[in-house]
Scaffold this active site. Sequence first.
Site, short mmCIF file in Angstrom:
data_model
loop_
_atom_site.label_atom_id
_atom_site.label_comp_id
_atom_site.label_asym_id
_atom_site.label_seq_id
_atom_site.Cartn_x
_atom_site.Cartn_y
_atom_site.Cartn_z
N THR A 125 0.82 -1.22 0.00
CA THR A 125 0.00 0.00 0.00
C THR A 125 0.86 1.27 0.00
OG1 THR A 125 -1.48 1.28 1.45
CG2 THR A 125 -0.10 -0.33 2.52
N ASP A 126 0.27 2.36 -0.50
CA ASP A 126 0.95 3.66 -0.45
C ASP A 126 1.12 4.16 0.99
OD1 ASP A 126 -1.73 4.26 0.08
OD2 ASP A 126 -1.88 5.86 -1.43
N GLU A 127 0.37 3.58 1.92
CA GLU A 127 0.41 4.09 3.30
C GLU A 127 1.76 3.86 3.97
OE1 GLU A 127 -3.09 3.62 5.63
OE2 GLU A 127 -4.35 3.34 3.87
N TYR A 149 -1.36 -0.33 11.05
CA TYR A 149 -1.59 -1.01 9.77
C TYR A 149 -0.45 -0.73 8.80
CZ TYR A 149 -3.27 -1.49 4.95
OH TYR A 149 -3.37 -1.80 3.61
N LYS A 153 2.44 -3.25 7.17
CA LYS A 153 2.63 -3.45 5.73
C LYS A 153 4.08 -3.09 5.33
CE LYS A 153 -0.03 -4.56 3.05
NZ LYS A 153 -0.53 -5.91 2.61
#
Length: 336
Positions: A125-127, A149, A153
Amino acid sequence: MRLLVTGGAGFIGSHYVRTLLAGGYPGYEQAQVTVLDVLSYAGRRENLPAGHPRMDFVQGDICDLPLLLDLLPGHDAVVHFAAESHVDRSVRSAAEFVRTNVSGTQTLLEACLRRGTPRFVHVSTDEVYGSTDEGSWTEDAQLMPNSPYAASKASSDLIARAYWRTHGLDVSVTRCSNNFGPYQFPEKLIPLFVTNLLEGRPVPLYGDGHNVREWLHVDDHCRAVQTVLTGGGAGEVYNIGGGTGHTNLELTERLLALCGADRSVIRYVPDRKGHDRRYSLDDSKIREQLGYRPRVPFDQGLAGTVAWYRNNPGWWKTVDSHRGAADPIDATGGLT
Ligand code: NAD
């Protein structure tokens, strides 16, 4: 060709599997697929076709090494979607995120190494990049995850890299922006707001509503994952951006219009702890090196998504009541 797809009963994984089985990925029209999914609150067997001749479904956990060692022989590649995916849940309780996203990914990589699985795509993810007020992240940007989260990741991305660098496993990592589309669990912003609006309920918007996210239709994300599976390099990371940045308030206004409601139904609620302000990806690498482009225009994809929820109340009403009974979560404006 036989693929093992983890998390294939969830939102994005099931879209990937349905598209694959429908012949949507050139060269993979005859591919066999094994779906491995623990069927957590977010996974539903009904998201996948029943009794498809090219699909086997295995209910199981990516943390279960003996199961993986049994299952993997004969598979040509793993496409790894399985994860705990909701930021709000990770803020309230992070342990399951570390277990599934970090330990689970490591266990899967280890099993692939021992069984000689030729190819692995890790869906991230971009997060992992954190939050930025300006500019866009390339794949070389520093990892600065802010939520549990995102941290889980980012950790899984680094474990994937280590299995490539240390052991030579053929792993690519994808980092995508926020997805939307049918079959998304109604805890995330778009399905939560749409299902609330379809039932005449208010919508809870975090903070001032000015957090910015890039939105990509799930069909484009899955096609990008397939592009990386077939053309991506070992040890390489690929950003998958939507290019459509909107504040949550702008997005909410579009959803109100599509559902025939006005701004009086917006309820501003206290902001999420540590809420990232803005994400923005530079995805020129996948565009230039692999020839990928998103295809679904944002407004068209959003209208189609609202229509899907409008036409499939049986799907989300079952999920919703299941959520309420099994895992009461306050329905604030959950963003991924
Ligand atoms: P989801 O929560 O809808 O689905 C996750 C699936 O994984 C579910 O079917 C669940 O049952 C399964 N699962 C969970 N723990 C498992 C375990 N221990 N073993 C086996 N299966 C398990 O998530 P999603 O939105 O479809 O996201 C899929 C992937 O894409 C995730 O890795 C997520 O981080 C990533 N991603 C999501 C978005 C987004 O906007 N939703 C954006 C970028 C990246």
